[in-house]
Design an enzyme around this catalytic site. Structure first.
Site, PDB file in Angstrom:
ATOM      1  N   ARG A 101      15.654  46.351 -71.324  1.00  0.00           N
ATOM      2  CA  ARG A 101      14.460  45.489 -71.376  1.00  0.00           C
ATOM      3  C   ARG A 101      13.574  45.656 -70.138  1.00  0.00           C
ATOM      4  NH1 ARG A 101      15.597  41.926 -75.759  1.00  0.00           N
ATOM      5  NH2 ARG A 101      17.846  41.573 -75.911  1.00  0.00           N
ATOM      6  N   PRO A 138       8.145  40.986 -83.505  1.00  0.00           N
ATOM      7  CA  PRO A 138       9.368  40.683 -84.245  1.00  0.00           C
ATOM      8  C   PRO A 138      10.254  39.621 -83.608  1.00  0.00           C
ATOM      9  CG  PRO A 138       9.433  42.898 -83.285  1.00  0.00           C
ATOM     10  CD  PRO A 138       8.036  42.398 -83.142  1.00  0.00           C
ATOM     11  N   ASN A 139      10.760  38.768 -84.477  1.00  0.00           N
ATOM     12  CA  ASN A 139      11.743  37.719 -84.153  1.00  0.00           C
ATOM     13  C   ASN A 139      11.158  36.523 -83.404  1.00  0.00           C
ATOM     14  OD1 ASN A 139      14.075  39.047 -85.312  1.00  0.00           O
ATOM     15  ND2 ASN A 139      13.841  40.525 -83.656  1.00  0.00           N
ATOM     16  N   ASN A 157       2.776  39.623 -77.293  1.00  0.00           N
ATOM     17  CA  ASN A 157       4.205  39.631 -77.002  1.00  0.00           C
ATOM     18  C   ASN A 157       4.816  40.538 -78.065  1.00  0.00           C
ATOM     19  OD1 ASN A 157       6.916  39.287 -76.732  1.00  0.00           O
ATOM     20  ND2 ASN A 157       6.829  37.071 -76.430  1.00  0.00           N
ATOM     21  N   ARG A 160      17.056  40.822 -67.195  1.00  0.00           N
ATOM     22  CA  ARG A 160      17.957  40.907 -68.353  1.00  0.00           C
ATOM     23  C   ARG A 160      18.550  42.316 -68.470  1.00  0.00           C
ATOM     24  NH1 ARG A 160      15.087  38.502 -73.402  1.00  0.00           N
ATOM     25  NH2 ARG A 160      17.242  38.570 -74.179  1.00  0.00           N
ATOM     26  N   ARG A 194      16.618  31.069 -82.298  1.00  0.00           N
ATOM     27  CA  ARG A 194      17.268  32.207 -81.631  1.00  0.00           C
ATOM     28  C   ARG A 194      17.523  31.907 -80.149  1.00  0.00           C
ATOM     29  NH1 ARG A 194      12.757  36.809 -80.010  1.00  0.00           N
ATOM     30  NH2 ARG A 194      14.618  38.050 -79.706  1.00  0.00           N
ATOM     31  N   ALA A 213      10.844  43.204 -79.159  1.00  0.00           N
ATOM     32  CA  ALA A 213      11.599  44.409 -78.788  1.00  0.00           C
ATOM     33  C   ALA A 213      10.770  45.690 -78.895  1.00  0.00           C
ATOM     34  CB  ALA A 213      12.853  44.515 -79.659  1.00  0.00           C
TER      35      ALA A 213
HETATM   36  C1  DQA Z   1      10.657  39.060 -75.478  1.00  0.00           C
HETATM   37  C2  DQA Z   1      11.589  39.984 -74.675  1.00  0.00           C
HETATM   38  C3  DQA Z   1      12.052  41.162 -75.521  1.00  0.00           C
HETATM   39  O1  DQA Z   1      12.918  41.989 -74.779  1.00  0.00           O
HETATM   40  C4  DQA Z   1      12.778  40.668 -76.754  1.00  0.00           C
HETATM   41  O2  DQA Z   1      13.143  41.753 -77.576  1.00  0.00           O
HETATM   42  C5  DQA Z   1      12.019  39.640 -77.523  1.00  0.00           C
HETATM   43  C6  DQA Z   1      11.295  38.609 -76.775  1.00  0.00           C
HETATM   44  C7  DQA Z   1      10.271  37.796 -74.679  1.00  0.00           C
HETATM   45  O3  DQA Z   1       9.305  37.145 -75.058  1.00  0.00           O
HETATM   46  O4  DQA Z   1      10.938  37.455 -73.697  1.00  0.00           O
HETATM   47  O5  DQA Z   1      12.041  39.614 -78.745  1.00  0.00           O
HETATM   48  O6  DQA Z   1       9.478  39.767 -75.765  1.00  0.00           O
END
Ligand code: DQA
Length: 146
Positions: A111, A9-10, A74, A107, A17, A77
């Protein structure tokens, strides 16, 4: 050798972002980089991105039936709470490397923990997209060792 690269996600929002954390390259640039690094090493790369947990799990299952040699993931989250993705990796028994663009240990506290990492052969974080190429090296090396 066939390797599945999963971005969760994202990650499709790279380049938009939090550029200070994830860099200015957009998702397509990172995908192109991963493809090129795969070609250099003669690895047949399949790229998959989803914002949906169940789709990621289905893709991991598919990798078993399609006889993939390795998975690079990857999980975004989901890293920090998806026991379902961890179980899927354990179920297929394919060498998997967890990759993060950022150094998750530097971070926020939430995380620092990955529930996925125990199902993987290792975790690489903090090296932006280079981490995906490092993961390819790890899978190649670990496949030769066995
Ligand atoms: C991430 C780190 C995660 O904590 C975060 O939620 C992401 C990106 C990274 O590639 O650094 O979406 O996986």
């Amino acid at each position: 050798m066939k390797v599945l690269v999963i971005n969760g996600p994202n990650l499709n929002m790279l380049g938009v972002r939090e550029k200070g954390i994830y860099g200015t390259k957009d998702f397509q640039d990172v995908c192109d980089y991963i493809k090129e690094e795969g070609q250099k090493r003669n690895i047949d790369i399949k790229l998959f991105q989803s914002n949906i947990e169940g789709e990621i799990i289905n893709e991991i299952h598919k990798a078993y039936y399609e006889k993939y040699d390795g998975i690079i993931i990857n999980p975004g989250a989901y890293t920090h709470y998806s026991y379902a993705i961890m179980d899927a990796i354990k179920a297929v028994n394919i060498k998997t490397v967890e990759v993060h663009l950022s150094n998750i240990h530097a971070r926020e506290e939430f995380r620092h923990k990955s529930v996925i990492a125990p199902a993987c052969i290792g975790q690489i974080c903090g090296f932006k997209e280079l981490g995906y190429a490092m993961a390819m090296e790890a899978i190649m090396q670990c496949t030769m060792d066995n």
